[in-house]
Design a protein around this motif. Structure first.
Motif, short mmCIF file in Angstrom:
data_model
loop_
_atom_site.label_atom_id
_atom_site.label_comp_id
_atom_site.label_asym_id
_atom_site.label_seq_id
_atom_site.Cartn_x
_atom_site.Cartn_y
_atom_site.Cartn_z
N TYR A 1 -4.39 -9.25 5.40
CA TYR A 1 -3.15 -8.95 4.67
C TYR A 1 -2.62 -10.20 3.97
CZ TYR A 1 1.82 -9.03 3.94
OH TYR A 1 3.04 -9.26 3.37
N GLU A 2 -2.56 -11.31 4.69
CA GLU A 2 -2.01 -12.53 4.09
C GLU A 2 -2.86 -13.02 2.93
OE1 GLU A 2 0.73 -13.88 4.28
OE2 GLU A 2 1.66 -13.31 6.18
N HIS B 1 -1.97 -10.72 0.04
CA HIS B 1 -0.63 -11.02 -0.46
C HIS B 1 -0.66 -12.27 -1.33
CE1 HIS B 1 3.94 -11.34 0.64
NE2 HIS B 1 3.73 -11.29 -0.67
N ALA C 1 4.96 -4.39 5.17
CA ALA C 1 4.65 -5.53 4.31
C ALA C 1 3.79 -5.12 3.13
CB ALA C 1 3.97 -6.62 5.13
N ASP D 1 5.82 -3.26 0.60
CA ASP D 1 6.68 -4.18 -0.14
C ASP D 1 5.90 -4.92 -1.22
OD1 ASP D 1 8.98 -3.55 1.23
OD2 ASP D 1 8.80 -5.19 2.68
#
Length: 547
Positions: free
Chosen positions: A162-163, A166, A204, A207
């Protein structure tokens, strides 16, 4: 015996995700005899899932100590990490840093490599991302991912993926980043992750998708989040965010009453949490819908509630001031927030409002500058909805500048995009502008059709200000005897008032526009009629029977 029964019931309730029952049973068991480290973790998680953030941290602190007493240092590290993670999310960075520091000391004392090293890279990742070092965040998250794969840690792997996604999205590599976010969501929807991380990644990812206006993905994941929340009816945390996202989707598709209901439900959920700051998005959504419906007093109260909870009520509050006729406050607010917002994706949410306000006060140059910036960002990030937004804004600026032909091309492109997204209000707003452009080009029949269609949607939605706006445009068209000397119908209206001896302030009051806008119209009239005075313009009006 009773304590043992409560403990077993608590464990079973956790497994069944019946969080309120789990918390109650585990609290009773803990009162009878102090829980062991693993059961303290269950108590902390069940408290968190029912909205008690402080109990999560206090429970993890007890579990941390119990694990250390039992010689389980790495289990203590995980407790310290999640305590710090929740505190950082709530903005309590001092306490969060303290917990992360405890975890680092324990890991540094380990003689062999461990998965916990990967978890402790995450604060650095979030710091790099927050500071705009997206390449650094991507690389650090990648290191955590390697550790996760080595030790088979599903939670760490999903968090690192995920990071990475992102960071790529923020860096403008949207397609690649969204692919990684989808990969993280596969683990989420498969039920492979712990409850807290499942909710964290759900919210997250939605978003991030919303930040780049990847609305189809955001809608898809919101539906999945909704199902997950419905499976846990007594879960408080995460459900508020889910309801806000649902309200946004309902508003987009024209179900404004349902959107209001969902936003109000979200507020109720947030109020059940011990973290009041999370409620700001629900209040802001309420403010937006009430503003569009023309209930300005209720909208103002909602925006103020959003600000009280720590959220920024802009640009909605600036647009509210514009609707109230306070152009000075609207201009000051939007300029202030634009000056202090530097991140491109955050500016996207402000630029359309900036254009609308600048056009309303007659600052065409500032509006065009904001429009150009929005177009550049849309080109850099490349998502469909960003391009649609940019096209609509471009059309409004061209129309205000008197270039109806260019405006119509951009507005038609925006209309098709909004229709594909089933964006009811945005489509109607665009059709209203198309009607203005067609009228300026002398195609009164098409203009009437577009305005009539837009008005019908506004009336169904309850968008009273837009209904009034269309009615005003229709009245102008009814009294304008055709396209005279290239004058738009609004310019003909201004010319009639000039010929009647009205000053700029009186004209502004009569038409509910700013004096700057009146002055701009008069300049355009002089240029089109090739005159240099109000007297000459008035003579033209009488000669062509405009008065």
């Amino acid at each position: 015996m009773a304590a043992s029964g409560d403990l077993e019931r608590g464990r079973a309730a956790c497994a069944a995700r019946a969080w309120a029952d789990a918390r109650k049973a585990l609290e009773l068991a803990d009162q009878a005899a102090p829980l062991g480290a693993e059961d303290l973790e269950l108590l902390a998680v069940s408290a968190f899932m029912t909205g008690r953030h402080d109990d999560l941290v206090s429970g993890l602190e007890r579990a941390y100590g119990a694990h250390l007493d039992a010689g389980e240092a790495l289990r203590a590290v995980r407790c310290a990490f999640w305590a710090g993670f929740d505190l950082a999310f709530r903005g309590e960075m001092g306490r969060a840093t303290g917990w992360f520091g405890r975890a680092h000391r324990l890991v540094d004392a380990e003689e062999s490599a461990c998965a916990e090293e990967g978890y402790l890279l995450m604060p650095a990742v979030m710091g790099q991302r927050a500071g705009g070092d997206y390449a650094g965040a991507y690389a650090t998250a990648g290191r955590a991912g390697v550790i996760a794969e080595r030790f088979g840690d599903a939670d760490l792997l999903a968090l690192s993926v995920y990071e990475q996604g992102h960071a790529l999205v923020r860096a403008g590599q949207v397609e690649e980043g969204l692919g990684l976010l989808d990969e993280a969501m596969v683990a989420v929807t498969a039920g492979d992750l712990s409850p807290i991380l499942t909710g964290v990644i759900y919210c997250a990812v939605i978003d991030v998708c919303g930040a780049v206006y990847e609305l189809r993905r955001a809608h898809e994941w919101t539906e999945a989040l909704t199902s997950w929340c419905q499976e846990q009816p007594d879960m408080v945390v995460f459900s508020g965010e889910c309801l806000v996202h649902r309200a946004e989707i309902m508003q987009l598709h024209g179900a404004w009453r349902d959107a209001l209901t969902e936003a109000e439900r979200a507020g109720e959920r947030f109020r059940q949490e011990s973290y009041e700051g999370a409620a700001a998005p629900s209040y802001y959504r309420l403010g937006e819908i009430h503003r569009l419906r023309g209930d300005l007093a209720t909208a103002e109260e909602a925006y103020r509630d959003a600000g009280r909870c720590g959220g920024d009520p802009q640009p909605g509050l600036a647009l509210l001031r514009l609707a109230q006729g306070n152009e000075g406050a609207a201009t000051a607010a939007i300029r202030r927030v634009m000056e202090e917002t530097t991140e491109s994706l955050e500016r996207v949410g402000l630029l359309p409002a900036c254009v609308e306000i600048m056009l309303a006060v007659g600052d065409t140059e500032a509006a065009r500058h904001a429009c150009d910036e929005l177009g550049e960002i849309a080109g850099n990030y490349g998502t469909v909805v960003l391009r649609v937004i940019a096209a609509g804004v471009r059309g409004s600026v061209d129309l205000a500048a008197g270039d109806a032909r260019s405006a119509l091309i951009a507005l038609r492109r925006a209309e098709r995009g909004w229709q594909d997204l089933d964006a009811t209000y945005e489509t109607a707003r665009t059709r209203m502008l198309i009607g203005r452009a067609c009228r300026d080009l002398g195609d009164d029949e098409t203009a009437a059709l577009e305005l009539e269609a837009a008005r019908a949607v506004f009336e169904r939605l309850g968008a009273a200000p837009d209904v009034a706006r269309v009615d005003s445009m229709t009245r102008d068209a009814a009294v304008a005897p055709g396209n005279v000397q290239g004058l738009t119908s609004r310019e003909q209206t201004v010319l009639r008032l000039v010929a009647a001896g009205k000053h700029n302030r009186e004209i502004a009051s009569a038409l509910v526009i700013s004096e700057h806008t009146v002055a701009r119209h008069i300049q355009n009239i002089f240029a089109k009629l090739d005159v240099s005075s109000r007297t000459e313009a008035s003579a033209f009006a009488y000669e062509h029977h405009l008065v």
